[in-house]
Design a protein around this motif. Structure first.
Motif, PDB file in Angstrom:
ATOM      1  N   MET A   5      30.332  43.757  41.759  1.00  0.00           N
ATOM      2  CA  MET A   5      29.875  44.709  40.982  1.00  0.00           C
ATOM      3  C   MET A   5      28.286  44.652  41.253  1.00  0.00           C
ATOM      4  O   MET A   5      27.475  45.635  41.316  1.00  0.00           O
ATOM      5  CB  MET A   5      29.943  44.621  39.339  1.00  0.00           C
ATOM      6  CG  MET A   5      31.301  45.208  39.156  1.00  0.00           C
ATOM      7  SD  MET A   5      31.687  45.182  37.346  1.00  0.00           S
ATOM      8  CE  MET A   5      31.736  43.487  36.804  1.00  0.00           C
TER       9      MET A   5
ATOM     10  N   SER B 256      37.762  39.529  32.222  1.00  0.00           N
ATOM     11  CA  SER B 256      38.736  39.958  33.424  1.00  0.00           C
ATOM     12  C   SER B 256      37.809  40.717  34.338  1.00  0.00           C
ATOM     13  O   SER B 256      38.089  40.444  35.735  1.00  0.00           O
ATOM     14  CB  SER B 256      39.645  40.618  32.835  1.00  0.00           C
ATOM     15  OG  SER B 256      40.434  39.671  31.915  1.00  0.00           O
ATOM     16  N   GLY B 257      36.858  41.527  34.112  1.00  0.00           N
ATOM     17  CA  GLY B 257      36.301  42.536  35.004  1.00  0.00           C
ATOM     18  C   GLY B 257      35.132  41.599  35.934  1.00  0.00           C
ATOM     19  O   GLY B 257      35.125  41.642  37.076  1.00  0.00           O
ATOM     20  N   LEU B 258      34.713  40.559  35.027  1.00  0.00           N
ATOM     21  CA  LEU B 258      33.735  39.827  35.813  1.00  0.00           C
ATOM     22  C   LEU B 258      34.408  38.646  36.689  1.00  0.00           C
ATOM     23  O   LEU B 258      33.726  38.358  37.627  1.00  0.00           O
ATOM     24  CB  LEU B 258      32.790  39.049  34.594  1.00  0.00           C
ATOM     25  CG  LEU B 258      31.698  39.697  34.060  1.00  0.00           C
ATOM     26  CD1 LEU B 258      31.381  39.131  32.797  1.00  0.00           C
ATOM     27  CD2 LEU B 258      30.645  40.648  34.887  1.00  0.00           C
ATOM     28  N   ARG B 259      35.470  38.145  36.263  1.00  0.00           N
ATOM     29  CA  ARG B 259      36.238  37.538  37.237  1.00  0.00           C
ATOM     30  C   ARG B 259      36.915  38.195  38.364  1.00  0.00           C
ATOM     31  O   ARG B 259      37.391  37.410  39.368  1.00  0.00           O
ATOM     32  CB  ARG B 259      37.296  36.653  36.343  1.00  0.00           C
ATOM     33  CG  ARG B 259      36.762  35.690  35.262  1.00  0.00           C
ATOM     34  CD  ARG B 259      37.829  35.170  34.577  1.00  0.00           C
ATOM     35  NE  ARG B 259      37.339  34.223  33.540  1.00  0.00           N
ATOM     36  CZ  ARG B 259      37.689  33.796  32.543  1.00  0.00           C
ATOM     37  NH1 ARG B 259      39.138  34.149  32.139  1.00  0.00           N
ATOM     38  NH2 ARG B 259      37.506  32.791  31.822  1.00  0.00           N
ATOM     39  N   GLY B 260      36.983  39.527  38.479  1.00  0.00           N
ATOM     40  CA  GLY B 260      37.712  40.011  39.320  1.00  0.00           C
ATOM     41  C   GLY B 260      39.010  40.389  38.951  1.00  0.00           C
ATOM     42  O   GLY B 260      39.705  40.601  39.973  1.00  0.00           O
TER      43      GLY B 260
ATOM     44  N   SER C  11      34.602  37.603  43.338  1.00  0.00           N
ATOM     45  CA  SER C  11      34.653  37.707  41.795  1.00  0.00           C
ATOM     46  C   SER C  11      34.184  39.125  41.482  1.00  0.00           C
ATOM     47  O   SER C  11      33.516  39.969  42.281  1.00  0.00           O
ATOM     48  CB  SER C  11      33.757  36.537  41.203  1.00  0.00           C
ATOM     49  OG  SER C  11      32.538  37.026  41.387  1.00  0.00           O
ATOM     50  N   GLY C  12      34.504  39.350  40.278  1.00  0.00           N
ATOM     51  CA  GLY C  12      34.129  40.784  39.827  1.00  0.00           C
ATOM     52  C   GLY C  12      32.472  40.945  39.752  1.00  0.00           C
ATOM     53  O   GLY C  12      32.083  42.010  39.977  1.00  0.00           O
ATOM     54  N   LEU C  13      31.966  39.835  39.013  1.00  0.00           N
ATOM     55  CA  LEU C  13      30.569  39.653  39.319  1.00  0.00           C
ATOM     56  C   LEU C  13      29.912  40.028  40.623  1.00  0.00           C
ATOM     57  O   LEU C  13      28.803  40.879  40.651  1.00  0.00           O
ATOM     58  CB  LEU C  13      30.194  38.349  38.431  1.00  0.00           C
ATOM     59  CG  LEU C  13      28.646  38.152  38.205  1.00  0.00           C
ATOM     60  CD1 LEU C  13      27.854  38.894  37.362  1.00  0.00           C
ATOM     61  CD2 LEU C  13      28.415  36.732  37.812  1.00  0.00           C
TER      62      LEU C  13
ATOM     63  N   ILE D 176      40.245  42.562  36.931  1.00  0.00           N
ATOM     64  CA  ILE D 176      40.182  43.936  37.076  1.00  0.00           C
ATOM     65  C   ILE D 176      39.236  44.447  38.085  1.00  0.00           C
ATOM     66  O   ILE D 176      37.881  44.135  37.877  1.00  0.00           O
ATOM     67  CB  ILE D 176      39.857  44.371  35.804  1.00  0.00           C
ATOM     68  CG1 ILE D 176      40.983  44.179  34.698  1.00  0.00           C
ATOM     69  CG2 ILE D 176      39.701  45.826  35.531  1.00  0.00           C
ATOM     70  CD1 ILE D 176      40.566  44.423  33.149  1.00  0.00           C
TER      71      ILE D 176
ATOM     72  N   MET E 129      27.792  51.647  39.786  1.00  0.00           N
ATOM     73  CA  MET E 129      27.648  50.540  38.870  1.00  0.00           C
ATOM     74  C   MET E 129      26.489  51.122  37.788  1.00  0.00           C
ATOM     75  O   MET E 129      26.171  50.288  37.068  1.00  0.00           O
ATOM     76  CB  MET E 129      27.481  49.273  39.410  1.00  0.00           C
ATOM     77  CG  MET E 129      28.547  48.800  40.148  1.00  0.00           C
ATOM     78  SD  MET E 129      29.722  48.601  39.206  1.00  0.00           S
ATOM     79  CE  MET E 129      31.182  49.236  39.950  1.00  0.00           C
TER      80      MET E 129
END
Lengths: 184, 150
Positions: free
Chosen positions: A45, B103-107, A40-42, B109, B115
């Motif tokens: 990151m 969308s970024g948190l879900r991946g 996941s993006g979380l 994007i 960071m």
């Protein structure tokens, strides 16, 4: 469980290298991301954030080595998004996804809140009072959570140690306030 | 109103960013160079399935000073950030149907870069993506998302 270490080093930007000091290879702590095939993006990151923090600051490496515990970050934007983070002294593990342990420490916040917290733009106390930051924990987990918060705050390696105690007191006070108002 | 991915559309975007007083105040004063990578996914009619559109943006003092399409993927040298997503995701954001932060948190994007810098400038990032998502009037000559799956 499959281990899928990831690196962000495909980019060699001036920004991601700013402040880098000397050869840190002897003190580096591996940061391992596990879990689902596609991160996941979380998780991704957080992984980059921790690796970059460690790569830039020997003091942060020392802080991380002293930490031992586990917590779960949950996104307020999408509560299905959970990332477990384990500090185990000589390594840090991030586990993407899964169901959080009901007894474990959990931090729920949206992206901007986490950003304001880590960058020092907002105090944790204020965020707790405003309910933008929700933290579930047991008393025994407080030292670990405070240490992790300190580790994740950007730029605290140059902050005098005395700065930390009022913040720690504020966090504990805020947490108690939040717990009391949420449960009674 | 301009067609998605057209020069005029990006000119509109550039004008919006440069015209935002709030973004000018919140944006970092340093120079940031990043790429947007729009990857064909077989669903979007605007990007070939195996292809991609690559754009380079340079922002300084909150103003876009350079914006240009790239012939191929940037090698990463000198880049501050790289944002990569399937075309349908970018187009969903541009149509105001997807929240870019979520969308970024879900991946959906993918974000590569510093960071800590992103966290320190999250308010500016939020303002910029909100501009992208909500304030550009876009023409969709080949149809508007969401698209029917092929």
């Amino acid at each position: 469980m499959s281990f899928c270490p990831r690196r962000y080093l495909e980019i060699s930007p001036p920004l991601s290298q700013r402040g880098a000091r000397g050869d840190l290879s002897s003190v580096a702590i591996p940061v391992v991301l596990t879990g689902s095939e596609e991160a996941s993006g979380l998780a991704d990151m957080l992984h980059q954030f921790i690796e970059q923090t460690l790569a830039d600051s020997p003091r942060k490496v020392q802080q991380a080595r002293r930490l031992a515990g586990h917590a779960v970050f949950r996104s307020a934007e999408d509560e299905e998004l959970c990332v477990g983070i384990t500090f185990a002294g000589d390594r840090i593990e991030l586990h993407d996804g899964g169901t959080p342990d009901v007894a474990g420490a959990m931090i729920t916040a949206d992206f901007l809140t986490i950003a304001h917290l880590t960058s020092g733009q907002e105090s944790p106390f204020r965020l707790l009072v405003q309910r933008k930051l929700k933290v579930r924990f047991s008393v025994l987990q407080v030292p670990f959570l405070l240490g992790m918060l300190r580790f994740m705050q950007i730029g605290t390696e140059t902050t005098p140690a005395r700065w930390w105690w009022p913040v720690a007191a504020a966090v504990v006070g805020g947490a108690i306030y939040w717990y009391v108002t949420a449960h009674f | 109103m301009s067609a998605i991915y057209s020069d005029a559309w990006y000119d509109d975007m550039k004008a919006l960013i440069n015209g935002s007083e709030q973004l000018g105040k919140k944006a970092p004063q340093t120079r940031i160079v990043f790429t947007l990578e729009v990857m064909g996914d077989g669903v979007s009619p605007y990007v070939p399935k195996e292809g991609g559109l690559y754009f380079l943006l340079a922002i300084e003092n909150g103003k876009v000073i350079e914006f240009r399409p790239l012939a191929e993927r940037h090698d990463g040298k000198g880049l501050s950030f790289r944002f990569t997503a399937p075309a349908t995701v970018w187009e969903g954001v541009a149509a105001g149907q997807k929240d870019p932060i979520t969308s970024g948190l879900r991946g959906e994007i993918k974000v590569r870069g510093d960071m800590r810098f992103l966290m320190q400038n999250a308010d500016a990032v939020k303002l910029a993506v909100d501009l992208y998502a909500n304030q550009v009037s876009t023409e969709w000559p080949l149809g508007r998302p969401p698209y029917a799956a092929n």
